[in-house]
Design an enzyme around this catalytic site. Structure first.
Site, mmCIF file in Angstrom:
data_model
loop_
_atom_site.group_PDB
_atom_site.id
_atom_site.type_symbol
_atom_site.label_atom_id
_atom_site.label_comp_id
_atom_site.label_asym_id
_atom_site.label_seq_id
_atom_site.Cartn_x
_atom_site.Cartn_y
_atom_site.Cartn_z
ATOM 1 N N GLU A 90 -9.180 -10.523 -8.065
ATOM 2 C CA GLU A 90 -8.257 -9.407 -7.838
ATOM 3 C C GLU A 90 -7.052 -9.470 -8.780
ATOM 4 O OE1 GLU A 90 -9.590 -8.780 -3.169
ATOM 5 O OE2 GLU A 90 -7.577 -9.530 -3.589
ATOM 6 N N HIS A 130 -2.286 -5.251 1.406
ATOM 7 C CA HIS A 130 -3.569 -5.927 1.173
ATOM 8 C C HIS A 130 -3.266 -7.362 0.782
ATOM 9 C CE1 HIS A 130 -7.326 -7.225 -0.645
ATOM 10 N NE2 HIS A 130 -6.578 -7.674 -1.643
ATOM 11 N N LYS A 166 0.817 -1.219 0.000
ATOM 12 C CA LYS A 166 0.000 0.000 0.000
ATOM 13 C C LYS A 166 0.855 1.277 0.000
ATOM 14 C CE LYS A 166 -4.033 -2.204 2.184
ATOM 15 N NZ LYS A 166 -4.994 -2.191 3.322
ATOM 16 N N TYR A 210 -12.269 -1.886 -3.624
ATOM 17 C CA TYR A 210 -12.760 -2.032 -2.253
ATOM 18 C C TYR A 210 -14.286 -1.853 -2.170
ATOM 19 C CZ TYR A 210 -8.221 -2.472 0.125
ATOM 20 O OH TYR A 210 -7.011 -2.927 0.603
ATOM 21 N N ASN A 235 -2.085 0.244 6.834
ATOM 22 C CA ASN A 235 -1.575 -1.030 7.333
ATOM 23 C C ASN A 235 -0.722 -1.812 6.338
ATOM 24 O OD1 ASN A 235 -3.642 -1.800 5.692
ATOM 25 N ND2 ASN A 235 -4.829 -2.869 7.247
HETATM 26 P P1 ATP Z 1 -7.164 -5.851 3.059
HETATM 27 O O1 ATP Z 1 -8.508 -6.149 2.407
HETATM 28 O O2 ATP Z 1 -6.612 -4.490 2.680
HETATM 29 O O3 ATP Z 1 -6.197 -6.970 2.849
HETATM 30 P P2 ATP Z 1 -8.145 -6.789 5.584
HETATM 31 O O4 ATP Z 1 -8.765 -7.889 4.784
HETATM 32 O O5 ATP Z 1 -7.211 -7.177 6.693
HETATM 33 O O6 ATP Z 1 -7.365 -5.789 4.642
HETATM 34 P P3 ATP Z 1 -10.671 -5.408 5.571
HETATM 35 O O7 ATP Z 1 -11.699 -5.571 6.633
HETATM 36 O O8 ATP Z 1 -10.904 -6.075 4.242
HETATM 37 O O9 ATP Z 1 -9.269 -5.855 6.197
HETATM 38 O O10 ATP Z 1 -10.464 -3.863 5.345
HETATM 39 C C1 ATP Z 1 -9.880 -3.344 4.157
HETATM 40 C C2 ATP Z 1 -8.977 -2.195 4.521
HETATM 41 O O11 ATP Z 1 -9.773 -1.107 4.988
HETATM 42 C C3 ATP Z 1 -8.005 -2.469 5.671
HETATM 43 O O12 ATP Z 1 -6.837 -3.155 5.296
HETATM 44 C C4 ATP Z 1 -7.699 -1.061 6.133
HETATM 45 O O13 ATP Z 1 -6.780 -0.398 5.264
HETATM 46 C C5 ATP Z 1 -9.077 -0.407 6.019
HETATM 47 N N1 ATP Z 1 -9.849 -0.535 7.253
HETATM 48 C C6 ATP Z 1 -10.457 -1.653 7.741
HETATM 49 N N2 ATP Z 1 -11.085 -1.412 8.903
HETATM 50 C C7 ATP Z 1 -10.884 -0.099 9.177
HETATM 51 C C8 ATP Z 1 -11.275 0.770 10.225
HETATM 52 N N3 ATP Z 1 -12.023 0.341 11.239
HETATM 53 N N4 ATP Z 1 -10.864 2.072 10.168
HETATM 54 C C9 ATP Z 1 -10.123 2.522 9.138
HETATM 55 N N5 ATP Z 1 -9.716 1.752 8.097
HETATM 56 C C10 ATP Z 1 -10.083 0.463 8.108
HETATM 57 MG MG MG Z 2 -9.956 -7.510 3.065
#
Ligand code: ATP
Ligand code: MG
Length: 144
Positions: free
Chosen positions: A128, A117, A11, A51, A114
């Site tokens: 994807e 992804h 990211k 997303y 974070n």
């Molecule tokens: P990713 O899909 O990016 O691999 P993930 O599967 O661990 O991450 P998801 O629940 O799919 O988590 O959320 C997608 C992304 O949205 C997260 O990686 C983060 O960047 C953001 N995100 C998720 N939850 C929050 C939150 N509570 N506040 C802010 N940003 C969030």
């Molecule tokens: Mg995810």
């Protein structure tokens, strides 16, 4: 467990923090092989579509802004149980909850910024990968 493919994004925060190599080293050390890799700048349209599953969530707007703030590295990874293995080496979404040694524990700033992804299932991995890489592009990168 079968050889699988998964999809990863390094990211904008991790790219800006100069840890493309650090992230990739952890993926490789976990037994994942980089089959395809390129640096791209997501458009707002692309980030929104990628997303879209989160479009009703309160963080969606900020997430789209974050994912378009700078270049990212999109990668196709392959290995034994690659989807689960990648999720394991990534660590929990919230770096405060991520296990020691994971990418997010080491490189993430907070639950939004974070670092990486990773696809959450083989079916989403397929979608994807196709979002960013054409079949011809992947075929041209096949190794002997
Ligand atoms: P990713 O899909 O990016 O691999 P993930 O599967 O661990 O991450 P998801 O629940 O799919 O988590 O959320 C997608 C992304 O949205 C997260 O990686 C983060 O960047 C953001 N995100 C998720 N939850 C929050 C939150 N509570 N506040 C802010 N940003 C969030
Ligand atoms: Mg995810």
């Amino acid at each position: 467990m079968a050889i699988e493919r998964t999809f990863s994004i390094i990211k904008p925060d991790a790219v800006a923090n100069n840890v493309i190599g650090g992230v990739t080293a952890k993926l490789e050390a976990a037994g994942l092989r980089v089959l395809a890799s390129k640096m791209v700048r997501l458009t707002e349209t692309q980030a929104k579509a990628f997303y879209a599953v989160h479009k009703e969530r309160p963080f969606y707007g900020d997430l789209v802004k974050f994912m378009t703030e700078g270049p990212v590295v999109v990668q196709v990874l392959e290995g034994e149980g690659a989807v689960a293995k990648n999720r394991q080496v990534m660590g929990a979404t919230n770096p405060e909850k991520a296990d020691a040694g994971t990418i997010r524990k080491e490189f993430a700033t907070n639950i939004e910024r974070n670092a990486v992804h990773g696809s959450d299932a083989p079916e989403t991995a397929k979608e994807e990968i196709a979002f960013f890489f054409s079949t011809a592009e992947l075929a041209s990168l096949a190794r002997s």
